[in-house]
Design a protein around this motif. Structure first.
Motif, mmCIF file in Angstrom:
data_model
loop_
_atom_site.group_PDB
_atom_site.id
_atom_site.type_symbol
_atom_site.label_atom_id
_atom_site.label_comp_id
_atom_site.label_asym_id
_atom_site.label_seq_id
_atom_site.Cartn_x
_atom_site.Cartn_y
_atom_site.Cartn_z
ATOM 1 N N PRO A 110 0.808 -1.227 0.000
ATOM 2 C CA PRO A 110 0.000 0.000 0.000
ATOM 3 C C PRO A 110 0.839 1.274 0.000
ATOM 4 O O PRO A 110 2.029 1.253 0.321
ATOM 5 C CB PRO A 110 -0.799 -0.105 1.303
ATOM 6 N N LYS A 111 0.177 2.387 -0.326
ATOM 7 C CA LYS A 111 0.830 3.707 -0.251
ATOM 8 C C LYS A 111 1.266 3.942 1.196
ATOM 9 O O LYS A 111 0.639 3.468 2.117
ATOM 10 C CB LYS A 111 -0.160 4.801 -0.647
ATOM 11 N N ASN A 112 2.325 4.692 1.349
ATOM 12 C CA ASN A 112 2.880 5.032 2.664
ATOM 13 C C ASN A 112 3.450 3.810 3.400
ATOM 14 O O ASN A 112 3.576 3.830 4.614
ATOM 15 C CB ASN A 112 1.854 5.733 3.562
ATOM 16 N N CYS A 113 3.761 2.742 2.649
ATOM 17 C CA CYS A 113 4.461 1.594 3.226
ATOM 18 C C CYS A 113 5.875 1.581 2.674
ATOM 19 O O CYS A 113 6.073 1.517 1.463
ATOM 20 C CB CYS A 113 3.784 0.269 2.809
ATOM 21 N N VAL A 114 6.841 1.677 3.563
ATOM 22 C CA VAL A 114 8.227 1.742 3.139
ATOM 23 C C VAL A 114 8.978 0.513 3.632
ATOM 24 O O VAL A 114 8.903 0.181 4.811
ATOM 25 C CB VAL A 114 8.895 3.031 3.695
ATOM 26 N N LEU A 115 9.700 -0.129 2.717
ATOM 27 C CA LEU A 115 10.527 -1.273 3.093
ATOM 28 C C LEU A 115 11.719 -0.745 3.871
ATOM 29 O O LEU A 115 12.484 0.080 3.373
ATOM 30 C CB LEU A 115 10.994 -2.025 1.842
ATOM 31 N N VAL A 116 11.840 -1.171 5.127
ATOM 32 C CA VAL A 116 12.890 -0.661 6.010
ATOM 33 C C VAL A 116 14.077 -1.624 6.014
ATOM 34 O O VAL A 116 15.223 -1.229 6.029
ATOM 35 C CB VAL A 116 12.372 -0.510 7.465
ATOM 36 N N ASN A 117 13.764 -2.908 6.021
ATOM 37 C CA ASN A 117 14.792 -3.920 6.209
ATOM 38 C C ASN A 117 14.376 -5.187 5.497
ATOM 39 O O ASN A 117 13.257 -5.629 5.647
ATOM 40 C CB ASN A 117 14.916 -4.176 7.713
ATOM 41 N N GLU A 118 15.292 -5.781 4.708
ATOM 42 C CA GLU A 118 14.937 -7.035 4.029
ATOM 43 C C GLU A 118 15.444 -8.238 4.758
ATOM 44 O O GLU A 118 16.425 -8.222 5.415
ATOM 45 C CB GLU A 118 15.493 -7.023 2.605
#
Length: 123
Positions: A115-123
């Protein structure tokens, strides 16, 4: 790990073992737990930092969309996602890795997406 609206942390399992770890050891009892209903997929945990502050419905929906996206329903137009508090997620002795039992659950029908405003921080 994703961050929703720069405030909410969402953790996603990569395989059966990490799903078990996330659901049984990592999740606090008041965290929200998500999984695509009836399909193979990642276990998803939405961290609840402040139990007195309710999580907005749109945040729950976004976390459910992530759970659908990280499942076999990824290409579907909509997918059912089960969610509950982590305290209602259990594992019995001898159950296969990645399999859990839910005591109580709710179901949301969501679009599998990041979704919008979801940021991948750590894989």
């Amino acid at each position: 790990q994703y961050k929703i609206d720069d405030k909410y942390d969402v953790y996603i399992g990569r395989d059966s073992k990490s799903n078990d770890y996330l659901s049984i050891k990592f999740a606090n009892q008041n965290d929200y737990w998500f999984h695509a209903r009836g399909l193979p997929g990642s276990h998803v945990v939405l961290r609840v930092e402040n139990t007195k502050e309710g999580i907005p419905k749109d945040i729950i929906k976004k976390a459910a969309s992530l759970a659908a996206f990280y499942s076999k329903a990824k290409t579907a137009s909509a997918a059912p996602v089960s969610y509950t508090f982590a305290k209602f997620v259990h594992k019995k002795k001898g159950m296969e890795p990645g399999k859990v039992l839910l005591q109580k659950e709710n179901t949301l029908l969501v679009k599998p997406e990041i979704p919008k405003n979801c940021v991948l921080v750590n894989e």
